[in-house]
Design a protein around this motif. Sequence first.
Motif, PDB file in Angstrom:
ATOM      1  N   ASN A  49       0.853  -1.186   0.000  1.00 26.17           N
ATOM      2  CA  ASN A  49       0.000   0.000   0.000  1.00 26.17           C
ATOM      3  C   ASN A  49       0.887   1.233   0.000  1.00 26.17           C
ATOM      4  O   ASN A  49       1.826   1.322   0.788  1.00 26.17           O
ATOM      5  CB  ASN A  49      -0.888   0.034   1.248  1.00 26.17           C
ATOM      6  N   ALA A  50       0.542   2.186  -0.862  1.00 23.76           N
ATOM      7  CA  ALA A  50       1.377   3.380  -0.993  1.00 23.76           C
ATOM      8  C   ALA A  50       1.426   4.188   0.310  1.00 23.76           C
ATOM      9  O   ALA A  50       2.406   4.874   0.579  1.00 23.76           O
ATOM     10  CB  ALA A  50       0.847   4.254  -2.123  1.00 23.76           C
ATOM     11  N   ASP A  96       7.842  11.057  -3.051  1.00 21.69           N
ATOM     12  CA  ASP A  96       6.827  11.160  -1.997  1.00 21.69           C
ATOM     13  C   ASP A  96       7.204  10.297  -0.796  1.00 21.69           C
ATOM     14  O   ASP A  96       6.998  10.681   0.354  1.00 21.69           O
ATOM     15  CB  ASP A  96       5.444  10.707  -2.521  1.00 21.69           C
ATOM     16  N   PHE A  97       7.765   9.130  -1.094  1.00 21.84           N
ATOM     17  CA  PHE A  97       8.199   8.240  -0.016  1.00 21.84           C
ATOM     18  C   PHE A  97       9.337   8.879   0.784  1.00 21.84           C
ATOM     19  O   PHE A  97       9.347   8.849   2.011  1.00 21.84           O
ATOM     20  CB  PHE A  97       8.638   6.888  -0.607  1.00 21.84           C
ATOM     21  N   ARG A  98      10.263   9.493   0.080  1.00 19.95           N
ATOM     22  CA  ARG A  98      11.383  10.165   0.763  1.00 19.95           C
ATOM     23  C   ARG A  98      10.868  11.266   1.687  1.00 19.95           C
ATOM     24  O   ARG A  98      11.321  11.408   2.822  1.00 19.95           O
ATOM     25  CB  ARG A  98      12.350  10.761  -0.267  1.00 19.95           C
TER      26      ARG A  98
ATOM     27  N   THR B   2      -6.004   3.329  -6.670  1.00 20.24           N
ATOM     28  CA  THR B   2      -4.954   2.328  -6.561  1.00 20.24           C
ATOM     29  C   THR B   2      -3.758   2.732  -7.420  1.00 20.24           C
ATOM     30  O   THR B   2      -3.913   3.449  -8.417  1.00 20.24           O
ATOM     31  CB  THR B   2      -5.455   0.934  -6.992  1.00 20.24           C
ATOM     32  N   THR B   3      -2.596   2.282  -7.021  1.00 17.77           N
ATOM     33  CA  THR B   3      -1.385   2.570  -7.789  1.00 17.77           C
ATOM     34  C   THR B   3      -1.188   1.564  -8.914  1.00 17.77           C
ATOM     35  O   THR B   3      -0.280   1.695  -9.716  1.00 17.77           O
ATOM     36  CB  THR B   3      -0.158   2.520  -6.857  1.00 17.77           C
ATOM     37  N   VAL B   4      -2.052   0.547  -8.953  1.00 20.10           N
ATOM     38  CA  VAL B   4      -1.940  -0.475  -9.990  1.00 20.10           C
ATOM     39  C   VAL B   4      -2.581   0.042 -11.288  1.00 20.10           C
ATOM     40  O   VAL B   4      -3.634   0.679 -11.246  1.00 20.10           O
ATOM     41  CB  VAL B   4      -2.637  -1.778  -9.539  1.00 20.10           C
ATOM     42  N   MET B   5      -1.934  -0.249 -12.416  1.00 20.27           N
ATOM     43  CA  MET B   5      -2.436   0.248 -13.700  1.00 20.27           C
ATOM     44  C   MET B   5      -3.583  -0.642 -14.204  1.00 20.27           C
ATOM     45  O   MET B   5      -3.423  -1.409 -15.152  1.00 20.27           O
ATOM     46  CB  MET B   5      -1.299   0.302 -14.711  1.00 20.27           C
ATOM     47  N   ILE B   6      -4.724  -0.510 -13.522  1.00 15.97           N
ATOM     48  CA  ILE B   6      -5.854  -1.415 -13.807  1.00 15.97           C
ATOM     49  C   ILE B   6      -6.385  -1.264 -15.220  1.00 15.97           C
ATOM     50  O   ILE B   6      -6.899  -2.206 -15.805  1.00 15.97           O
ATOM     51  CB  ILE B   6      -7.011  -1.205 -12.801  1.00 15.97           C
ATOM     52  N   GLU B  74      -3.393  -6.976  -1.801  1.00 17.54           N
ATOM     53  CA  GLU B  74      -3.052  -6.369  -0.517  1.00 17.54           C
ATOM     54  C   GLU B  74      -3.865  -5.108  -0.257  1.00 17.54           C
ATOM     55  O   GLU B  74      -4.318  -4.854   0.865  1.00 17.54           O
ATOM     56  CB  GLU B  74      -1.544  -6.051  -0.455  1.00 17.54           C
ATOM     57  N   GLN B  75      -4.083  -4.330  -1.310  1.00 15.71           N
ATOM     58  CA  GLN B  75      -4.866  -3.106  -1.130  1.00 15.71           C
ATOM     59  C   GLN B  75      -6.313  -3.449  -0.764  1.00 15.71           C
ATOM     60  O   GLN B  75      -6.917  -2.778   0.078  1.00 15.71           O
ATOM     61  CB  GLN B  75      -4.773  -2.247  -2.398  1.00 15.71           C
ATOM     62  N   ALA B  76      -6.853  -4.512  -1.372  1.00 13.52           N
ATOM     63  CA  ALA B  76      -8.222  -4.923  -1.039  1.00 13.52           C
ATOM     64  C   ALA B  76      -8.301  -5.442   0.401  1.00 13.52           C
ATOM     65  O   ALA B  76      -9.283  -5.189   1.108  1.00 13.52           O
ATOM     66  CB  ALA B  76      -8.695  -5.998  -2.016  1.00 13.52           C
TER      67      ALA B  76
END
Lengths: 266, 121
Positions: A49-50, A96-98, B2-6, B74-76
Amino acid sequence: MEFLYYPGCTLSTTAKILDKQARSIAAALDLSFTEIENWQCCGATFPLNADEIAPKLAAVRALIQARNQNKPLVTLCAACHHVMKQVNHQAKNDADFRTAITSYDADLFYAGEATVLHFMEVLRDYVGFDALRDLLEYPLKGRKIGAYYGCMLLRPSDVMGFDDAENPQIFEEYIRALGAVPVSYPMRNECCGGYRAPEDALGCANLVERIAKSAAGRGAETLITACPLCLYQMVEHSGGAVDVCYFTEILAEALGVDDDDDDSND
Amino acid sequence: MTTVMIERCMTCGRCSAACPVAFAMDVPPHFWAVRVRQGEGESLARAEAIWSCLACFCCAARCPRGVRPVELAEQARSVTLRKENHTATFADETVLQIISKKSGKAIPQQLIVAAMRKKRA
């Protein structure tokens, strides 16, 4: 050559033998391993998760020590290796993480400058498999050994940089260097199912049994692994189709630094 | 979000072919991105499949379009855990179950830590 060594939680408890063998090998090969000070558990999984920052800070602190001392950070456990390389990669590529890690703790400025190596990469890239071959006291002539990579060493391959995730060769080259015959089999980079073991031991048993049978079917007598969880799964659930040990065990034996006092993991 | 390129998923099924546990999933990985894209992320969060995921990354390794189903799982899970306000107790119960087993002493610490992380929101 000097390295900063990150043992991690499992090598300090149930996998002490892996730690011990690695230290004996390092000493025999004139590699200076200094255990990292006040290390914290890496968390064993890399959060996907971001917005999860705190679970990555233990890795960041270790990486900062490596950068400040200008030594590569070496790990043995597949999980530590995975988490350290993932966090290092994110620190290098995600602004962003940094910012987020510095927001947690103003002392934490880190942009992925450290080098993370698995012990196997040290053997390949710093010692060299050819040089290693010349150092052996007891080459493992005629032994048929299969590499069990599992998942965390290899994937995601662009971040791990360990070897080709679909057709890895590093363990096979290592086995060959030790004088043994590497046994290639289809399931060597399949997951042992460990992440699901607490809920579903039976389903996982099926996974490792298939892997062990795949190896035994190709003639492997022994499997080597770098992951304490893979080893545990194999020992508990593979039905004894094939022996399994840490990758360090065969090198310790070939170098003649095997203490031989016990084979347990206690 | 989400960061995933769905949007890149073309439902080719290579992820499900690669996944060692897809055969036992109620919703196999090649439907995950589609679910989220169609606004049905909630149904993915309720699926048993997201708890079966081994996080072995082979779905991501085999995807020809750079989609990472493993991250969606994991996000779900996090959506569910955070919504139901699971606290550390839930994670600790899982760990207790593990270490109270007969073979508990041989269980590697990495598994205990990972099990705790998996169920912590």
